[in-house]
Design an enzyme around this catalytic site. Structure first.
Site, mmCIF file in Angstrom:
data_model
loop_
_atom_site.group_PDB
_atom_site.id
_atom_site.type_symbol
_atom_site.label_atom_id
_atom_site.label_comp_id
_atom_site.label_asym_id
_atom_site.label_seq_id
_atom_site.Cartn_x
_atom_site.Cartn_y
_atom_site.Cartn_z
ATOM 1 N N HIS A 1 -7.849 -5.559 -0.263
ATOM 2 C CA HIS A 1 -6.613 -4.844 0.041
ATOM 3 C C HIS A 1 -6.026 -5.378 1.341
ATOM 4 O O HIS A 1 -6.751 -5.620 2.304
ATOM 5 C CB HIS A 1 -6.930 -3.346 0.174
ATOM 6 C CG HIS A 1 -5.727 -2.467 0.230
ATOM 7 N ND1 HIS A 1 -4.760 -2.461 -0.746
ATOM 8 C CD2 HIS A 1 -5.326 -1.554 1.160
ATOM 9 C CE1 HIS A 1 -3.826 -1.580 -0.437
ATOM 10 N NE2 HIS A 1 -4.138 -1.029 0.718
ATOM 11 N N SER B 1 0.846 -1.192 0.000
ATOM 12 C CA SER B 1 0.000 0.000 0.000
ATOM 13 C C SER B 1 0.884 1.246 0.000
ATOM 14 O O SER B 1 1.714 1.411 -0.887
ATOM 15 C CB SER B 1 -0.968 -0.041 1.185
ATOM 16 O OG SER B 1 -2.002 0.885 1.031
ATOM 17 N N ASP C 1 -8.496 -5.460 -4.861
ATOM 18 C CA ASP C 1 -7.760 -4.513 -4.022
ATOM 19 C C ASP C 1 -8.591 -3.284 -3.666
ATOM 20 O O ASP C 1 -8.393 -2.667 -2.618
ATOM 21 C CB ASP C 1 -6.486 -4.060 -4.751
ATOM 22 C CG ASP C 1 -5.235 -4.306 -3.936
ATOM 23 O OD1 ASP C 1 -5.309 -4.250 -2.707
ATOM 24 O OD2 ASP C 1 -4.180 -4.565 -4.538
#
Length: 583
Positions: A453, A211, A336
């Site tokens: 995610h 991320s 995601d």
């Protein structure tokens, strides 16, 4: 005879225990440190060092400075405080300015290790929260023991300033910003200077992160300040070309925070901000978590890196020459965008078809706003081109998720891979798609839920091996595969070679073949694929940027007859441009 064998084994285990293989006291540039040695098995030990300072307590809105050092042996056995930050819900403050510490895991076999590859983890958290130890969902997730032990590598995790204290910038030399990135760079440089004393190879350092950590990895690889320090890099669900990787108008953010803490916005603004209480500054930078299809929450991430003329002397897309001598692996999860998109489009959790389709259009309008109705029309036509006349609710919901995943993560990742493959002629590029379904699929999440995610991180860090009540044997298989690919890559630059067996040979990504590996617990030969969502990548990187920019209020007209050039049917080829100024 059995009695003799048992006695001999018992003696061997006893000797192995009392004569533990350990580094003992380690000499670093700041002074001597001693960690904790643990026994993992027969002739398998590990030294764990927690809370080693890699820089001094940082000055407010200043680059990190070298630590002055210490006299006595530093007992590195406890994690240190996180850097000042708001909680993920943005309603609770924690942390300290004294937070620039790192942790090290060093595995040993029958003798003390030397010249091991080194893997340095950079945590995510939207540049707003996070620490070197774990995540809100698992406070010790970043424990490097499983990777280090199974992959025979040294693992390092680090902390860096986040939020206001890490990324506030006035857009000029008075407060240039990127302090969190400088912290990361200071930690990487410290590892390069000192890791040999811990049994590591300073010339074989791989940085990896997820991320905002994945973005950071890419930025650390393209900055000129890390030349010669990094051998390889892995970006998971975040790259330098993401729309939320760089703020190109930081001054307005600084003025807004100055207003909140009662500082003027004139020439004295920077001086006033530097004198303001750090807790007050951190609270003032709390994220507005209100999202909608018209104002996606990803656009609210404004305390992020900036082009400061120093750490980032130019647009990231123009700096990939700096990572031409670095092997690079990058990828995303197949869903995601679920967390962000479900937040922006709450109707995705309902069964109201008309509302959901209208919200889908509004979300696309937000992502294509600079191109007006023409951009929206083309985007809507593309994403609905496979729909039946009366699409199923599941189809519509998956399309909304595809839009969020493509825009926020997948397309910029593919663009970064193309940039790297074009520049790194003698180095390797690898692309992946992680598709293991979320553990809550069919319970909290829909039955068709894929990988959300952050879902990949637990497998990279070997969590299924340490939490057997939460995971199935198939999850241990998957975790073993990922540790093998990741640590093989760290050792050799090739995820298939490095001492650990892998289930499928992972081909290199090239600008022509564009091959990638789909990662799942049932991986087999068919999981090697190519041209990941090419029509959609082509749209966002080539078709949309080439449309005229408009600032007029145009009427929204969705035309089902609007056509798109498709690179698979003779249209224009792939270009690695990206909206919002990155090309």
């Amino acid at each position: 005879m059995m009695m003799i064998l048992r006695t001999l084994v018992g003696v061997a285990v006893f000797l192995d225990t009392v004569s533990a293989i350990t580094l003992g006291v380690v000499h670093t540039e700041g002074g001597m440190v001693q960690g904790k040695n643990i026994r993992l098995g027969y002739y398998r030990h590990m030294d764990i060092f927690k809370g080693i300072p890699f820089a001094d307590i940082p000055g407010r809105f200043e680059k990190p400075k070298p630590h002055p050092g210490w006299d006595a042996i530093l007992e590195a056995t406890e994690y240190r405080q996180k850097c000042y930050q708001m909680s993920r819900s943005m309603n609770e403050l924690s942390g300290s300015e004294d937070c620039l510490y790192l942790n090290i895991w060093v595995p040993h076999g029958s003798s003390v290790s030397s010249d091991l590859p080194v893997m340095v983890w950079i945590h995510g958290g939207g540049f707003l929260f996070g620490n070197s130890v774990g995540h809100v969902s698992d406070s010790t997730l970043y424990d490097g023991q499983e990777i280090a032990d199974r992959g025979n590598v040294i693992v390092v995790t680090l902390a860096y300033r986040v939020g206001t204290l890490g990324f506030l910038s006035t857009g000029d030399s008075s407060m240039p910003g990127n302090y969190g990135l400088w912290d990361q760079q200071a930690a990487i440089a410290w590892v390069h200077r000192n890791i040999h004393s811990f049994g590591g190879d300073p010339d074989n350092i791989t940085i990896f992160g997820e991320s905002a950590g994945g973005i950071s990895v890419n930025l650390q690889a393209v900055t000129p300040h890390n030349k010669g320090l990094i051998k390889r890099a892995i970006s998971q669900s975040g790259v330098a070309l993401c729309s939320w990787a760089v703020n190109r108008n930081p001054r307005s953010v600084a003025e807004e925070i100055a207003f909140k803490v009662n500082c003027s916005t004139d020439n004295n603004m920077a001086a006033c901000l530097k004198m303001t209480d750090p807790e007050q500054l951190t609270v003032a930078g709390a994220l507005n978590t209100t999202g909608s299809p018209d104002h996606p929450v990803i656009d609210s991430l404004v305390l992020i890196p900036v082009i400061d003329g120093d750490f980032l002397p130019d647009e990231p897309s123009n700096l990939f020459d700096n990572m031409a001598d670095i092997d690079y692996m990058a990828g995303v999860n197949d869903m995601d965008g679920f967390t962000s998109t479900a937040h922006d489009v709450p109707s995705i959790m309902s069964d109201q078809v008309d509302t959901l389709i209208e919200d889908l259009k509004r979300l696309l309008a937000s992502y294509t706003k600079d191109k007006g109705a023409a951009g929206l029309n083309k985007a809507y036509t593309l994403y609905t081109s496979t729909w039946e006349t009366t699409p199923k609710m599941e189809t519509i919901k998956k399309t909304v998720l595809d839009i969020g995943t493509d825009y926020i993560f997948l397309v910029p990742t593919q663009a970064s891979l193309h940039h790297h493959a074009a520049k790194a002629i003698t180095k390797h590029t690898y692309s992946y798609l992680f598709s293991e379904p979320n553990l809550m699929a069919g319970r909290i999440y829909p039955s068709w839920m894929g990988a959300n995610h952050f879902d990949d991180v637990q497998y990279v860090f070997g969590r299924p091996f340490t939490n057997t009540t939460k995971y199935l044997p198939q999850h241990c298989d998957l975790s073993g595969y990922m540790i093998a690919y990741w640590t093989n890559f760290a050792k050799t630059g090739d995820p298939n070679q490095g001492g650990l067996e892998v289930p499928v040979t992972w081909p290199k990504f090239t600008s022509t073949g564009q091959q990638y590996l789909e990662i799942h617990h049932t991986m087999k030969k068919g999981f090697v694929k190519q041209k990941m969502r090419l029509r959609y990548v082509h749209f966002w990187t080539s078709i949309l940027p080439n449309l005229p920019t408009t600032h007029e209020n145009e009427e929204l007209v969705i035309s089902p007859s609007t056509s798109l050039d498709d690179p698979q049917t003779g249209g224009p080829g792939f270009t690695t441009s990206w909206p919002n100024g990155v090309s």
